[in-house]
Every structure is written in structure tokens, then in C-alpha cells.
Design a protein around this motif. Structure first.
Motif, PDB file in Angstrom:
ATOM      1  N   ARG A   1      -0.062 -23.455  16.091  1.00  0.00           N
ATOM      2  CA  ARG A   1       0.366 -24.667  15.410  1.00  0.00           C
ATOM      3  C   ARG A   1      -0.677 -25.061  14.380  1.00  0.00           C
ATOM      4  O   ARG A   1      -1.794 -24.554  14.381  1.00  0.00           O
ATOM      5  CB  ARG A   1       0.542 -25.814  16.418  1.00  0.00           C
TER       6      ARG A   1
ATOM      7  N   GLU B   1       2.868 -16.791  22.403  1.00  0.00           N
ATOM      8  CA  GLU B   1       1.982 -17.794  21.790  1.00  0.00           C
ATOM      9  C   GLU B   1       2.555 -18.213  20.452  1.00  0.00           C
ATOM     10  O   GLU B   1       3.034 -17.385  19.681  1.00  0.00           O
ATOM     11  CB  GLU B   1       0.581 -17.225  21.579  1.00  0.00           C
ATOM     12  N   THR B   2       2.456 -19.515  20.209  1.00  0.00           N
ATOM     13  CA  THR B   2       2.874 -20.039  18.910  1.00  0.00           C
ATOM     14  C   THR B   2       1.727 -20.855  18.327  1.00  0.00           C
ATOM     15  O   THR B   2       1.419 -21.945  18.827  1.00  0.00           O
ATOM     16  CB  THR B   2       4.112 -20.937  19.053  1.00  0.00           C
TER      17      THR B   2
ATOM     18  N   GLY C   1       7.784 -17.413  20.381  1.00  0.00           N
ATOM     19  CA  GLY C   1       6.549 -17.133  19.643  1.00  0.00           C
ATOM     20  C   GLY C   1       6.172 -15.659  19.734  1.00  0.00           C
ATOM     21  O   GLY C   1       7.026 -14.803  20.036  1.00  0.00           O
ATOM     22  N   GLU C   2       4.921 -15.400  19.466  1.00  0.00           N
ATOM     23  CA  GLU C   2       4.430 -14.015  19.447  1.00  0.00           C
ATOM     24  C   GLU C   2       4.175 -13.578  20.884  1.00  0.00           C
ATOM     25  O   GLU C   2       3.338 -14.169  21.570  1.00  0.00           O
ATOM     26  CB  GLU C   2       3.148 -13.922  18.625  1.00  0.00           C
TER      27      GLU C   2
ATOM     28  N   ARG D   1      -2.444 -24.822  19.664  1.00  0.00           N
ATOM     29  CA  ARG D   1      -1.713 -23.656  20.169  1.00  0.00           C
ATOM     30  C   ARG D   1      -0.684 -24.102  21.197  1.00  0.00           C
ATOM     31  O   ARG D   1      -0.886 -25.102  21.906  1.00  0.00           O
ATOM     32  CB  ARG D   1      -2.683 -22.651  20.820  1.00  0.00           C
TER      33      ARG D   1
END
Lengths: 584, 303
Positions: A416, A413-414, A399-400, A421
């Protein structure tokens, strides 16, 4: 709007009293006793076959002379009327702050400003009227015909805690594109007198003494709530007022306050039971109504429910950090607000938030430099200098990245769908000492606080009116229904699980969605508006300079001159008829 | 009567001492006196003969004629009479328009009374207001007259037309401003009825003879109280003068028809002279100046 090229010519009006005096002196009847009116009546007897004698009508000649004089003076003043092709739109910037509703003899500033707006809208050189309501944010209403100038006045409620006049005027200039006449209606003087010939600033304020609630807050403790209220006085002398505290199920408390304008605001602190409902603090009526009342709603207390699917020793480290912060509660139920796991979790979709620890054996232990994403709620307040972070760095699919050790991502972090999250944290406790530093409980406090902020409902329960209130919705899109303090219902669109609710009016807002209701309060805390000593009454600027008048206005002097000639001709004819009769 | 009126009567009486009332050509009638009457009387002037009728005075039988003609005839002698003058004074309020006019009217009436005495006439003064009423002591010297007041709020023409009380065969003199509407001839006929002679003296005040100064004026009728607002310019003032002259001519004409003498007196304050060009009248302002005008009109004669 009409204008005069030579207003000094109006000094000629002084000739009117002189004319009246001349007539009065001339027409004073001398009382003359006579033996008989027989011979005089004989003189006035109608002539046979002719028209009846008309007594010299001095008042008529006076009125004709006065009319001619007035018309000549008007012609000398060179009145100018607007040319049809030069009619301009009127953009009225309306101060929407609460001080416009200050009580004063002769009408509030808003009422007086409305009359001024009516006069301006009725001016013949106005092509259209557009209102810009200058509250916390300027709002431009639809342009309407001059006759329909009242159409947007319902939007002008004057309840905002401030007026963004500067931005509203800038917006007016932008909309007007140099063609519009801009009228600013407020109760304050401009910081600098307007220099533009397109802008007229009218202020209708009056300095008045006023007492106000300038701050109020309510914080939730473990068992009791704590309330802080600040009162201020604005005036030339100390004033006495009463503060009444009301809450359901309790007798109102009345406190007599003696407020000194020269002293700092007076603070009142008191505690309430945790289950106490709404609290209202109110002052006695005075010049401004809005700042005499504050409503404080109870703050939410529900903890974040966390389920841990971790193996020791990480499970114990995380559990202690969560319990120490006091924001979360460990649960084993599947409907937790957050799941923290280091393995694949069965039924993970049951939780909105997933935090996944990657505890694979560390490839290396990093001492920095640690690079964090600025202002991210998870990393606020962390000081990682000197910390040892052992982990196998995350790959790109995680993720980021939010935290790097050099250029190696350690937290990612991804987002959703539906506001959910997923966080991935690479951390090997056996190769790290972060969990032995204060950064460890701070990290989890941030995590739970972030999660709490993401719960459905208003982000701030008790706040200041004005601006937009952030409300997190249960759904990522759709609408929520907002009942405003005055009872109006508004539908607010939800975007990305958030909705922004304008809170121009102080009071309690109620939000309804598919699964329940939320409430939040907004109070009028604006010392600048409560201080009515700065209110001012005056006018600045004008719309028409000499050059504009010359170009855009046509002279009416000739019309007035012709009318004066007509009056004089009639006068001459009347005098001639009278002379002919007396000669005959 | 106030002191000013009394003094005016005395002035008139003194002024009239140099005049006597002009007698008509036709003898007047009256009590026995010093004037030759129309009728046969007891004077020494032989008039005529006629046949004796029972009851005639036997002392007047002409015995010489009886001797010659054997017919009883009596000699008739002219009657010597003392003629009577009725002096009628306009008692309306307009006569007191100004003190000079009121005094002039009283002076002229007193002078005429004195002139009547000088003509061996008895006299009686009358005031014509609501009715014709005798002046107190009106048969005596003017200075003893009582009860003359110019206070009647109206015109005396009705009283003059009634005219009761005048002695038949006497002289009648009307003194007034004559400023009332109506036909003068009807009044003069009543005055002439049974009178040996009639004279009319019009006494005008300065305000009657000349209109007010130019400008806006509210004219108040002193008799009726009515008002009239006018703007007086030269044209209007000229028209007033014309109307006043026409009114005077109407009285002149009527007097001629009634064989009455007519004179106009304008009462101006002493030492002032009215404008003949504007008023059209001679400017006598006191009774001394007025009496020659009356003499010219054959109302009085210098003694």
C-alpha cells in the motif's frame, strides 16, 4: 612529461668532472717570486685608444665548454617533448582507505601521493585531470584543467575501511577510453605488475606495527546489554597497549592488553545495564588512528504493538505465537503497529500493517508441495514438508502470492501507499495442523521481525563503516538530513520510504526527519587495512614506451645541438679575442 | 751576514785582484797619493809656473827665473792623489730574489772594491735601502765588510737621490738590479754630482732576465708583497723581454747622458747558460765571467 630516447647517453655526464679536473690542473697558479711587478704592469697597461685589456677569463670558457658538453649530452640522449595534439587526460585513482593516513616519518602515504599527483598534473602532456576516489565504492569526480588539480582533493579523506582499487581502475579505463593516462596512488603493491603502458602504479606505504579493534558488537538482552570487542595486533613482535572503555556516568575502565600477532584476535566481553548509553572502546595511539576507536550505541528495544481482531480459536493461536516470540506486545489501542484480523476492521487505516486471515471453511487440506517465494522475510526458516494446510485458496485480487500449495496461493501481499502492507493468509485452523508445528511461531516471529525492520530508522544500529546504511523513512519520498561524524550535513533523498546513507567515515551518524531523530554508529572494522605489514613503497609501470614516445613526442635533439653550437661559437669568439690581444 | 755572503765577498775580492778600477781621463781628486791629480801638488812632475803669492812654499820659488826676470815665480808640480771610490750596493729585497743573484751582487761589489785598491784608490762601501748608509768596515777589504742585508721592502731610488756622504771628486759605482720605476737620469745626475766618474752595474737574476715558464702564474713582488695573476703564453713572455730590454735601454741612454759607464750582469747558476736569444744579454754567471764584461764597459781594467 619529457622523455629520453637514449638515456644511456647521460653517461656522458662523467665527462664534466674530467673537464673540471682539466681546468683545475690548468688553472692552478704557480707562485713565482719576481723582483718587481713594474715590467709586468707595463705589459698590462691599457693600450692607447683601444679597449681595455681583458684578462683571459678561464672560468667563462670553462662554463661555456661545460654548457656545450651538457647540451651535446642532452642532444645525444634525444630528449622528447610531447606534441600538443597528443596531450592526454590524466585519471588519478586515489586509494581512499584509512591506511593512506598511517603515521610515518616523512609524511603519510597520502601526503606523498599528493606530491606525486601534483608532479603528474603539472606534466606538459596532460590535457585534463580527473580524480577517482577509490573507497568502498569508486567515485569519479569532475574533470578539471591541470592547473585546478587540487579541486577534488577534499573528497580524498582516506577514512574508508577498504579501497576498491580494481573497480576504480576499471572505471578509469572506461572513462579514459584508451586515451587517458591512469595514475594509481596507493600504499600497496599491485597483485600483478601493470602491463598497460597507460597505467602507472605508485605505492607510498611503509610496513608498520599496529594494534586494532577488528570487531565490536552490542546486543540487547531483556535487562542488560552484552558487548563483545575483538583486538588484534599486526607486527613482528607482541605488543602491549591499553583499551579504555568509556560510557556516560561511569568511570573509564582501562585494560592493559598484550597482543600477539601470531595468536587469534583477543576477545573482550562485558555487560552493561540496559539503560547504559553510548559506549566507546579506544586503544592507545599507534600507526593508524581509525582502528583504535569503536562506538557502540544501544540497540532499540521497543516491541511491535499488535492488535488482534480475531475470533477464537485463531485468536488464541496467534496470541500465543506472538508472546512466545518476544518481539511483539498485544495491545488494544488503535495506534498499533500491526492489526491481525479475520473480519473487516473498523478504522484499519490507523495501522500501517494489516494481516487478514481468511478462515472460510477449507475446500481442501493441502500437504504440499508448498512453493515459497525465495528469500522473502516472512517465509525464511520455514519447513512446511509434512504440514497440513487447510484453506480456501486466495483469489487473484488478494495480491502478489508468496506461498503456494501447488499452484494455489495461500499467502499474498499487497503493498500500500506510504510503506504500508496488507497480507492475506488463507488458513482454516480446523482443517490444518500448521499451528501445532514449530512453523507457526516461526511464521509470526518472521512477521514481527519483518515489521520491525520496516519501522522508521536505521536498519542496523552498530555496523561497519563503508557501504551504505539503509534507513527507513517515515515518508515514502522527500529528504532526510544526515549529520555525519565529522559534522558535515548531507541531505539524502528518500525513495519508496528508504534512504541509503553512505558511511565512508567511522563514527556516529544522526538522522533528522520531520518527526524525530535517529542515530546509528559505524566503526572501522577492517583487518586488511589495519594490517600495515603489507604496505609497500615502489613504482610499477610507465606511461611512455618507445613507440608511444616516437609517435607522440617530438625530438628536441636538434635544439640542444644548435644550442651547443652556439655555446661553442661563443667560446671560439672569446678565445679568438684573447689570442688577438696577446698577439698584439 | 751569513757564511754564504762572506764567502761571496771573498770570491769577489779574489776575482778583483786581477783588475783595477778604470780611472777617468780627467784626473780625480783625493788625498795625496799615487795618482796624478787635477790640482798642483807635491809630485815631481812639473806642471806650470805662476807668480808668487804670500804663503807659497819658498822651496818652490824658481830662483833662476827670478835672476833672469827679477820676478818671483814659483814652480807648480802635479798633485799626486789617492782617488776615492764610493761603491753603492742596492739593498732592496729583490737583490735576494735568488741566492745566485745575491751572491753575484756581493761578488761584483767586492771585486770592484778590490779593483779600486789595485788602482790605489781608497774605497767606501754603501748600502742604499731606506737611506744611504755606510757598510760596516766598508773602507777595508771586502772580506771584512759587515752589515750588508738585502731586506729592504722597497726601491732604493729615494736613497740614491738623497745621496749624502759621497766624497767629492771620487768615483762612484752603483751595483743593483735597477728594477724600479722612475727616471734613471735623476738618479744618475745625483750620482754624477761632484764625481770624477760614475759606473752603473745592473745585476739581474735568472728570473729577472727570463720570464717564468708558460702557464698560469701568480707573480709575487718580493718587495711590496703584491701579486699579479697571469696566463703566460709565448706572446706575453716576449712582451716581458721587450719591456726589460726597453728598461735597460732607458738606463743606457741615461748613463750616456750622464757620461757614466753601464754594464749588465745576469747572474745565472754555475754551469748553466742563459739564452741570449731570449734575454738579449750575455750569459756570464759568476764574477769571473762578469769582470770581462765590466772591463768591456770600461769600469775596470785588467792589470
Amino acid at each position: 612529461m619529457f622523455g629520453l630516447a637514449f638515456p644511456w647517453a647521460l653517461l656522458g655526464l662523467a665527462a664534466l668532472p674530467a673537464l673540471a679536473a682539466l681546468y683545475w690542473l690548468r688553472r692552478r697558479f704557480r707562485r713565482v717570486p719576481v723582483s718587481s711587478l713594474m715590467l709586468w704592469r707595463h705589459i698590462l697597461r691599457p693600450r692607447e685608444g683601444g679597449r681595455r685589456f681583458e684578462q683571459v677569463s678561464a672560468p667563462l670558457t670553462f662554463f661555456l665548454e661545460a654548457l656545450a658538453l651538457l647540451l651535446l649530452i642532452a642532444a645525444a640522449a634525444d630528449p622528447r617533448r610531447p606534441r600538443a595534439e597528443f596531450r592526454r587526460p590524466l585519471i588519478a585513482v586515489l586509494d581512499d582507505s584509512a591506511s593512506m593516513r598511517a603515521r610515518r616519518p616523512g609524511g603519510s602515504p597520502r601526503e606523498r601521493a599528493e606530491r606525486a599527483l601534483e608532479n603528474a598534473a603539472r606534466s606538459p602532456d596532460i590535457a585534463s585531470v580527473r580524480l577517482i576516489v577509490a573507497g568502498v565504492e569508486p567515485r569519479a569526480l569532475e574533470a578539471v584543467a591541470p592547473k585546478a588539480w587540487r579541486r577534488g582533493l577534499t573528497e580524498w579523506t582516506c577514512r574508508a575501511p577498504e579501497a576498491a582499487l580494481g573497480r576504480a581502475i576499471a572505471l578509469a579505463y572506461e572513462i579514459g577510453r584508451g586515451r587517458a593516462r591512469i595514475l594509481v596512488l596507493t600504499d600497496r603493491a599491485p597483485e600483478t605488475p601493470p602491463e598497460s603502458a597507460d597505467l602507472q602504479w605508485l605505492a607510498f606505504g611503509t610496513p608498520l606495527p599496529n594494534a586494532a579493534i577488528v570487531t565490536a558488537a552490542r546486543s540487547a538482552g531483556e535487562r542488560r546489554d552484552r558487548v563483545v570487542v575483538e583486538f588484534a595486533a599486526y607486527g613482528d613482535a607482541p605488543m602491549e597497549t591499553r583499551a579504555t572503555i568509556r560510557r556516560a556516568g561511569a568511570t573509564p575502565e582501562i585494560h592493559v592488553l598484550r597482543l600477539d600477532p601470531a595468536a587469534p584476535p583477543r576477545r573482550m566481553t562485558f555487560e552493561l545495564p540496559a539503560d547504559a548509553g553510548d559506549v566507546e572502546v579506544a586503544l592507545d595511539d599507534d600507526a593508524l588512528e581509525e582502528d583504535n576507536r569503536a562506538v557502540l550505541l544501544p540497540a532499540p528495544r521497543a516491541p511491535i504493538r499488535v492488535r488482534l481482531d480475531l475470533r477464537p480459536p485463531l485468536r488464541d493461536l496467534v496470541a500465543r505465537a506472538i508472546i512466545a516470540g518476544g518481539r511483539g506486545a498485544l495491545v488494544e489501542t488503535p495506534d498499533a503497529d500491526m492489526v491481525i484480523a479475520d473480519t473487516e476492521v473498523v478504522g484499519r487505516d490507523a495501522a500501517d500493517w494489516m494481516v487478514r486471515f481468511d478462515t472460510a471453511a477449507a475446500a481442501a487440506s493441502y500437504t504440499g508441495p508448498f512453493v515459497t517465494r525465495p528469500n522473502h522475510p516472512l517465509l525464511q526458516g520455514l519447513s512446511l514438508e509434512g504440514a497440513i494446510w487447510g484453506a480456501r485458496p486466495l483469489n487473484d485480487a488478494a495480491g502478489e502470492p508468496l506461498l503456494f500449495a501447488g499452484d494455489l496461493p495461500l499467502i499474498a501481499e499487497t503493498p500500500r501507499a506510504g510503506g504500508r502492507r496488507e497480507l492475506r493468509i488463507a488458513y482454516d485452523p480446523s482443517a490444518s495442523d500448521l499451528h501445532r508445528t514449530p512453523n507457526w511461531p516461526a511464521l509470526f516471529w518472521n512477521l514481527l521481525d519483518w515489521r520491525a525492520d520496516e519501522r522508521p530508522g536505521p536498519a542496523e544500529i552498530n555496523g561497519r563503516a563503508g557501504g551504505d546504511a539503509l534507513v527507513r523513512a517515515r515518508t515514502a519520498s522527500g529528504e532526510i538530513i544526515v549529520r555525519e561524524p565529522d559534522g558535515d550535513i548531507r541531505r539524502i533523498r528518500v525513495r519508496n520510504g528508504r534512504a541509503l546513507i553512505p558511511t565512508a567515515n567511522p563514527g556516529v551518524y544522526t538522522i533528522e526527519d520531520e518527526r524525530g531523530t535517529y542515530r546509528f554508529a559505524r566503526n572501522f572494522f577492517s583487518p586488511e587495512e589495519s594490517d600495515l605489514r603489507a604496505a609497500f613503497d615502489g613504482a610499477w609501470g610507465g606511461w611512455t614506451d618507445a613507440e608511444t614516445r616516437r609517435v607522440e613526442y617530438a625530438s628536441s635533439a636538434a635544439l640542444f645541438g644548435l644550442a651547443a653550437l652556439g655555446a661553442l661559437a661563443l667560446h671560439s669568439r672569446l678565445i679568438g679575442r684573447t689570442s688577438n690581444f696577446t698577439r698584439s | 751576514m751569513n757564511a754564504e755572503a762572506r764567502e761571496a765577498l771573498r770570491r769577489g775580492e779574489r776575482a778583483g785582484a786581477r783588475y783595477r778600477l778604470a780611472m777617468p781621463r780627467d784626473p780625480a781628486t783625493g788625498r795625496d797619493g799615487f795618482r796624478v791629480g787635477r790640482l798642483a801638488g807635491a809630485s815631481l812632475d812639473f806642471k806650470d809656473y805662476r807668480d808668487y803669492r804670500p804663503g807659497d812654499d819658498l822651496r818652490h820659488i824658481d830662483w833662476h827665473a827670478y835672476a833672469r826676470s827679477d820676478r818671483l815665480v814659483v814652480k807648480l808640480f802635479r798633485q799626486e792623489v789617492a782617488p776615492h771610490a764610493d761603491l753603492v750596493l742596492d739593498g732592496s729585497a729583490s737583490m735576494a730574489l735568488d741566492p745566485v743573484k745575491a751572491a753575484a751582487a756581493l761578488e761584483i761589489a767586492a771585486a770592484l772594491a778590490a779593483a779600486a785598491g789595485n788602482a790605489h784608490c781608497t774605497h767606501r762601501a754603501w748600502v742604499a735601502d731606506r737611506a744611504l748608509r755606510p757598510v760596516g768596515n766598508g773602507g777595508e777589504a771586502p772580506s771584512r765588510w759587515q752589515g750588508i742585508a738585502f731586506d729592504f721592502a722597497g726601491a732604493p731610488d729615494a736613497a740614491l737621490r738623497a745621496g749624502a756622504g759621497w766624497r767629492r771628486g771620487g768615483l762612484r759605482v752603483l751595483v743593483g738590479d735597477l728594477l724600479w720605476p722612475g727616471d734613471p737620469l735623476s738618479i744618475l745626475r745625483r750620482l754624477s754630482d761632484g764625481a770624477a766618474a760614475v759606473s752603473v752595474v745592473q745585476v739581474l737574476g735568472a728570473g729577472d732576465a727570463e720570464p717564468p715558464e708558460p702557464g698560469h702564474a701568480r707573480l709575487d713582488d718580493v718587495e711590496t708583497g703584491e701579486s699579479l695573476e697571469l696566463y703566460l703564453d709565448a706572446a706575453v713572455r716576449a712582451r716581458y723581454a721587450d719591456a726589460l730590454a726597453a728598461h735597460r735601454r732607458a738606463w743606457e741612454t741615461a748613463c750616456r747622458q750622464a757620461q757614466a759607464a753601464f754594464a749588465v750582469i745576469v747572474a745565472t747558476p754555475p754551469n748553466t747558460v742563459s739564452s741570449p736569444a731570449e734575454s738579449g744579454f750575455e750569459p756570464p754567471s759568476t764574477v769571473e765571467q762578469a769582470l770581462p764584461a765590466l772591463a768591456a764597459a770600461r769600469i775596470v781594467e785588467a792589470r
